[in-house]
Design a protein around this motif. Structure first.
Motif, PDB file in Angstrom:
ATOM      1  N   GLU A   1     -18.275  13.674  13.195  1.00  0.00           N
ATOM      2  CA  GLU A   1     -18.312  12.862  14.229  1.00  0.00           C
ATOM      3  C   GLU A   1     -16.897  11.972  14.395  1.00  0.00           C
TER       4      GLU A   1
ATOM      5  N   ARG B   1     -14.592  14.390  15.628  1.00  0.00           N
ATOM      6  CA  ARG B   1     -14.815  14.666  17.134  1.00  0.00           C
ATOM      7  C   ARG B   1     -14.093  13.458  17.870  1.00  0.00           C
TER       8      ARG B   1
ATOM      9  N   LEU C   1     -16.107   4.597  17.474  1.00  0.00           N
ATOM     10  CA  LEU C   1     -16.458   5.130  16.237  1.00  0.00           C
ATOM     11  C   LEU C   1     -17.920   3.784  15.977  1.00  0.00           C
ATOM     12  N   LYS C   2     -17.791   2.491  16.414  1.00  0.00           N
ATOM     13  CA  LYS C   2     -18.701   1.641  16.146  1.00  0.00           C
ATOM     14  C   LYS C   2     -19.948   2.041  17.024  1.00  0.00           C
ATOM     15  N   THR C   3     -19.741   3.100  18.009  1.00  0.00           N
ATOM     16  CA  THR C   3     -21.151   3.499  18.815  1.00  0.00           C
ATOM     17  C   THR C   3     -21.772   4.680  18.309  1.00  0.00           C
ATOM     18  N   ARG C   4     -20.835   5.462  17.524  1.00  0.00           N
ATOM     19  CA  ARG C   4     -21.063   6.906  17.082  1.00  0.00           C
ATOM     20  C   ARG C   4     -21.098   7.384  15.725  1.00  0.00           C
ATOM     21  N   ALA C   5     -20.344   6.894  15.000  1.00  0.00           N
ATOM     22  CA  ALA C   5     -20.233   7.184  13.494  1.00  0.00           C
ATOM     23  C   ALA C   5     -21.302   6.774  12.766  1.00  0.00           C
TER      24      ALA C   5
ATOM     25  N   HIS D   1     -33.029   2.693  22.980  1.00  0.00           N
ATOM     26  CA  HIS D   1     -31.621   3.141  22.563  1.00  0.00           C
ATOM     27  C   HIS D   1     -31.436   4.540  22.657  1.00  0.00           C
ATOM     28  N   ALA D   2     -31.514   4.771  23.934  1.00  0.00           N
ATOM     29  CA  ALA D   2     -31.307   6.148  24.266  1.00  0.00           C
ATOM     30  C   ALA D   2     -29.839   6.184  25.229  1.00  0.00           C
ATOM     31  N   PRO D   3     -28.736   6.166  24.310  1.00  0.00           N
ATOM     32  CA  PRO D   3     -27.506   6.438  25.162  1.00  0.00           C
ATOM     33  C   PRO D   3     -27.499   7.626  25.459  1.00  0.00           C
TER      34      PRO D   3
ATOM     35  N   LEU E   1     -25.741  10.326  25.390  1.00  0.00           N
ATOM     36  CA  LEU E   1     -24.851  11.110  24.350  1.00  0.00           C
ATOM     37  C   LEU E   1     -24.006  12.218  24.695  1.00  0.00           C
TER      38      LEU E   1
ATOM     39  N   HIS F   1     -36.429   1.509  17.227  1.00  0.00           N
ATOM     40  CA  HIS F   1     -35.007   1.924  17.550  1.00  0.00           C
ATOM     41  C   HIS F   1     -34.533   3.051  17.001  1.00  0.00           C
TER      42      HIS F   1
ATOM     43  N   LEU G   1     -32.511   6.611  16.636  1.00  0.00           N
ATOM     44  CA  LEU G   1     -31.705   7.710  17.332  1.00  0.00           C
ATOM     45  C   LEU G   1     -31.860   8.828  16.397  1.00  0.00           C
TER      46      LEU G   1
ATOM     47  N   HIS H   1     -25.299  13.995  17.416  1.00  0.00           N
ATOM     48  CA  HIS H   1     -26.014  13.366  18.008  1.00  0.00           C
ATOM     49  C   HIS H   1     -26.860  14.169  19.077  1.00  0.00           C
TER      50      HIS H   1
ATOM     51  N   PRO I   1     -29.808   2.477  15.323  1.00  0.00           N
ATOM     52  CA  PRO I   1     -28.311   2.410  15.793  1.00  0.00           C
ATOM     53  C   PRO I   1     -27.289   2.201  14.830  1.00  0.00           C
ATOM     54  N   VAL I   2     -26.221   2.774  15.027  1.00  0.00           N
ATOM     55  CA  VAL I   2     -25.176   2.943  14.069  1.00  0.00           C
ATOM     56  C   VAL I   2     -24.466   1.617  14.022  1.00  0.00           C
ATOM     57  N   THR I   3     -23.835   0.960  12.870  1.00  0.00           N
ATOM     58  CA  THR I   3     -23.089  -0.312  12.782  1.00  0.00           C
ATOM     59  C   THR I   3     -21.949  -0.329  11.915  1.00  0.00           C
ATOM     60  N   GLY I   4     -21.241   0.833  12.042  1.00  0.00           N
ATOM     61  CA  GLY I   4     -20.107   0.899  11.250  1.00  0.00           C
ATOM     62  C   GLY I   4     -18.808   0.376  12.001  1.00  0.00           C
ATOM     63  N   GLY I   5     -17.718   0.532  11.167  1.00  0.00           N
ATOM     64  CA  GLY I   5     -16.570  -0.186  11.641  1.00  0.00           C
ATOM     65  C   GLY I   5     -16.134  -1.405  11.386  1.00  0.00           C
TER      66      GLY I   5
END
Lengths: 165, 80, 165, 80
Positions: A61, A64, A117-121, A152-154, A156, B49, B51, B58, B76-80
């Motif tokens: 990811e 990408r 990155l904060k929304t996908r990784a 939570h269905a972004p 994608l 929640h 995904l 994804h 939902p991811v919470t990295g960074g």
């Protein structure tokens, strides 16, 4: 683009110095974001953090996202390093560096990368507080305790739009 | 055969990191794989929640899953 | 805020590491811009660069810009280092680092600082090319060779508006 | 007395880094200081790309100069 997902601490400037010079020749500047563990979150004291990730998907990811940034902005190259495992306050979690001929593209691409990155990784933070461990949730609905009232269905198929200059 | 993985709070709720599900001959979507996993584990995830990813990418809940795919469920991811 | 105007080369990460920790405690991230000497400018090869400055005014102006950034953005602190004298291609000219609780303010403030620095801090670059020395001019009118047809009278009472999120 | 300084391409055109001008008893603006400096050096700067500072701060050509001030003339800045 160079992507590293690792447990070990790292020295951001040493990583930048080690970046292959030939891939960033002609750079007029580099914009770097370095994220660190805070010692508070909301009103709670944070004693440490555990970061879980999805090995394999994470690297893929991030690569990408790096390719998408290069497609969108006039940049030369990028470096993303993200840690997982146990971290202490003040530890470095993540660095994103973008080299470009001109600074505007470097700022735009660096910000795009850390935002997406904060929304996908696939990383998940768990905070250690004096009251115990708790998962970080970045969803306002989740924070409000709602389980059914939001989604939570972004979409994608599409990345968020970058912050344009 | 479908390899199912769970991460973070979803993993903790399910109580396991991974499952192997037999491949349903009529095919399946991500939503149907989740239903099969819920049947297997006895833990309801739908409406929470959650995904999904298929083969390290994804994916939406309507994505088609193929025999041998790896399907993952996570918050939902919470990295960074 | 910390401002350094110096002839000596510097190590950006060492400078960041040496920044007083108490002034940036609570930082969730730091955004850094590092500007380097390019080895080309337009079509010309650049062999080196001399940077002249106005001692006293430079420091004062950079401190004013740092204070202005702190007024505009929810940032914790900033570091600006700018070199003068003789530089070679790939040398670091300038670094701007901004610490903030949240990354948006760090990006905004860092970009604001480098943008206004380029229009207000009294530095002047002279490039060494195979054809000799030449002053860098950043004015489109100057580049077009016009001397009377345009003006350099900026409204000095106002800073340029920052790039907002 | 007014201390006048020149920088970069303006310094090169004028051929000197600094001048001292006697204080004109009736007062002076930055534009008038520039005219005095042009008279002293024989080099015309007006109409060229010249910016000014008074006492280490950017100033417009209509700014009032006081006895003892330092007035600087220079081209548009190109740092960063």
């Amino acid at each position: 683009m160079l992507v590293k997902v690792q447990q070990e601490d790292f020295d951001p400037m040493a990583e930048m110095a080690a970046f292959p010079a030939g891939r960033i020749s002609g750079a007029g500047g580099v914009v770097t974001f370095i994220g660190t563990v805070r010692d508070y979150s909301g009103t709670a004291e944070i004693l440490g953090m555990e970061i879980e990730h999805y090995p394999g998907m994470t690297e893929r990811e991030l690569e990408r996202l790096g390719a998408e940034a290069a497609r969108r902005y006039d940049m030369l190259d990028s470096l993303i390093i993200h840690r997982y495992g146990c971290l202490a306050p003040q530890d470095t979690i993540v660095m994103v560096a973008v080299w470009a001929r001109h600074r505007a593209a470097a700022f735009d691409a660096c910000r795009f990368l850390i935002d997406v990155l904060k929304t996908r990784a696939p990383f998940w933070k768990k905070e250690r507080t004096p009251e115990g461990m708790r998962w970080v949730t970045d969803c306002p609905g989740c924070r409000a305790g709602s389980r059914e009232g939001h989604t939570h269905a972004p979409d994608l198929a599409h990345y968020p739009e970058p912050v344009m200059k | 055969m479908i390899q199912v993985k769970f991460f973070a709070s979803v993993r903790e709720r399910v109580g396991t990191e991974a499952l192997r599900l037999p491949w349903p001959e009529r095919g399946a979507t991500v939503a149907e794989v989740l239903a099969l996993a819920e049947g297997e584990t006895g833990v309801t995830l739908r409406g929470a929640h959650v995904l999904a990813a298929v083969n390290l990418q994804h994916a939406s809940f309507s994505s088609v899953v193929r025999d041998g795919d790896e399907v993952a469920f996570f918050p939902p991811v919470t990295g960074g």
